[in-house]
Design a protein around this motif. Structure first.
Motif, PDB file in Angstrom:
ATOM      1  N   UNK A 291       0.871  -1.172   0.000  1.00 41.25           N
ATOM      2  CA  UNK A 291       0.000   0.000   0.000  1.00 41.25           C
ATOM      3  C   UNK A 291       0.905   1.217   0.000  1.00 41.25           C
ATOM      4  N   UNK A 292       0.862   2.007  -1.078  1.00 42.71           N
ATOM      5  CA  UNK A 292       1.905   2.993  -1.366  1.00 42.71           C
ATOM      6  C   UNK A 292       1.312   4.389  -1.538  1.00 42.71           C
ATOM      7  N   UNK A 293       2.041   5.380  -1.072  1.00 38.87           N
ATOM      8  CA  UNK A 293       1.639   6.770  -1.270  1.00 38.87           C
ATOM      9  C   UNK A 293       1.578   7.103  -2.755  1.00 38.87           C
ATOM     10  N   UNK A 294       0.563   7.865  -3.156  1.00 38.61           N
ATOM     11  CA  UNK A 294       0.433   8.213  -4.570  1.00 38.61           C
ATOM     12  C   UNK A 294       1.452   9.256  -5.020  1.00 38.61           C
ATOM     13  N   UNK A 307       0.390  -3.896  -5.983  1.00 38.77           N
ATOM     14  CA  UNK A 307       0.594  -2.510  -5.540  1.00 38.77           C
ATOM     15  C   UNK A 307      -0.700  -1.714  -5.653  1.00 38.77           C
ATOM     16  N   UNK A 308      -1.044  -1.060  -4.547  1.00 41.46           N
ATOM     17  CA  UNK A 308      -2.212  -0.193  -4.538  1.00 41.46           C
ATOM     18  C   UNK A 308      -1.799   1.173  -3.996  1.00 41.46           C
ATOM     19  N   UNK A 309      -2.291   2.227  -4.629  1.00 43.70           N
ATOM     20  CA  UNK A 309      -1.915   3.589  -4.236  1.00 43.70           C
ATOM     21  C   UNK A 309      -3.010   4.245  -3.405  1.00 43.70           C
ATOM     22  N   UNK A 310      -2.557   5.107  -2.484  1.00 43.66           N
ATOM     23  CA  UNK A 310      -3.491   5.875  -1.665  1.00 43.66           C
ATOM     24  C   UNK A 310      -2.867   7.241  -1.382  1.00 43.66           C
TER      25      UNK A 310
END
Length: 364
Positions: A291-294, A307-310
């Motif tokens: 879970x990764x910073x956009x 990988x998912x962005x937030x």
């Protein structure tokens, strides 16, 4: 047999981190009968890579800090390059402040390479001043990503060199996961982690708020922060304030990061900014959901489903809910083919560098 060609790398310190890990990964896979890496650093820290470099045949030069004793720093670089007849010098950096160092190395007779490892930096004024000198200072321009190249060189051309990894080392290993669980008495609880040095851009304070929210959703969850740095006392205070002392483990620097990758259920990565973070490529090699910073470039995606962005502008509870859902029933198969195809295989990159070095030397 002739002596190997010695290549000089200049970097702030060889303390484990993204740039330093990249250099060591490359050095490990380079044919040392052909090329040896020497390193010039501005500082020494406990648990750095200096002794490992010496054991591998590399030499170490210690420089005065550029920001504190600039004249002495630049004169010393000139003499190191000139006296040792270095033909190739690589300066790894997040900003263009180092352009005068490259210029002195070039005057000393070396083919100079600037390798940009970040897409922004806090020292923007000095960076912009350094960029004015970069054209004369760097014989060639490398960058870990398109944005990192634009940040460092503006409209000038550059070559993208991916932050490659040892893919086999980071493949999921059930025994390694079990070893970490036993070391920290984790039982069957879900484990969330972050791997980054304790500096402002890594956003640990926000991370701890996410951990707090996760603990409200899953009271048995455990949290690991691998790394160290100047912000450790502040982070420890925040852990106490949030009453997470029995749930968060600050491991310090670990030499078995790949084992933790196998143990983690989710990697949470809320950095304010990055270049191409090696950690995220390693995590994907391990089949670990992230879970990764956009704010982090999408160039790091080699496995779409991992990988998912937030946004770090959102409340920590949004991240927490996402992380808990991501940690359920994950597939830990290695993404070797897709990672290699994307250019992140260190063995292939080391061979490319050897050919590149040989080509430079043939023209000198």
């Amino acid at each position: 047999m002739s002596e190997p060609i010695r290549v000089l790398h200049i970097v702030g310190a060889m303390y484990p981190g993204g740039i330093e890990n990249f250099i060591m990964n490359l050095y490990e896979k380079t044919d040392k009968e052909k090329f040896q890496f020497d390193v010039a650093v501005h500082m020494r820290k406990p648990n750095d890579y200096i002794e490992t470099i010496k054991q591998m045949g590399g030499k170490i030069f210690e420089l005065p800090r550029l920001t504190k004793r600039p004249i002495q720093n630049l004169i010393q670089i000139y003499h190191i390059v000139k006296d040792n007849q270095y033909k190739i010098v690589i300066r790894h950096t997040p900003n263009a402040l180092v352009a005068p160092q490259l210029l002195m190395a070039r005057i000393g007779g070396a083919h100079t390479i600037c390798h940009s490892h970040s897409e922004q930096d806090s020292q923007k004024l000095l960076h912009n001043l350094g960029k004015l000198l970069m054209g004369a200072a760097a014989s060639e321009r490398f960058a870990c990503s398109e944005k990192a190249g634009q940040w460092m060189y503006g409209r000038k051309s550059f070559r993208i060199i991916h932050n490659a990894i040892n893919i086999k080392k980071f493949m999921y290993n059930a025994e390694a996961a079990k070893k970490v669980r036993e070391e920290f008495n984790l039982g069957k609880c879900r484990v969330y982690g972050y791997i980054a040095n304790f500096i402002p851009s890594k956003n640990h304070m926000y991370l701890l708020k996410i951990f707090k929210e996760i603990s409200l959703l899953d009271e048995d969850a455990r949290f690991f922060c691998l790394g160290d740095g100047l912000l450790r006392p502040d982070i420890e205070s925040e852990i106490k304030r949030l009453k997470l002392e029995n749930k968060v483990v600050l491991t310090g620097i670990r030499k078995d990061v790949e084992n933790f990758m196998s143990c983690f259920d989710v990697l949470i990565f809320p950095s304010v900014y990055e270049g191409i973070p090696l950690t995220l490529i390693e995590a994907q090699a391990s089949g670990l959901t992230c879970l990764v910073s956009d704010t982090v470039t999408k160039d790091i995606i080699v496995s779409q489903h991992l990988v998912r962005y937030e946004s770090i502008e959102k409340e920590p509870e949004v991240w927490a809910k996402e992380a808990v859902m991501m940690g359920i029933d994950t597939d830990r198969s290695c993404q070797h083919e897709s990672i290699s195809k994307a250019g992140y295989d260190i063995e292939a990159l080391a061979k490319w560098y050897e050919n590149y070095f040989a080509d430079i030397l043939s023209k000198k």
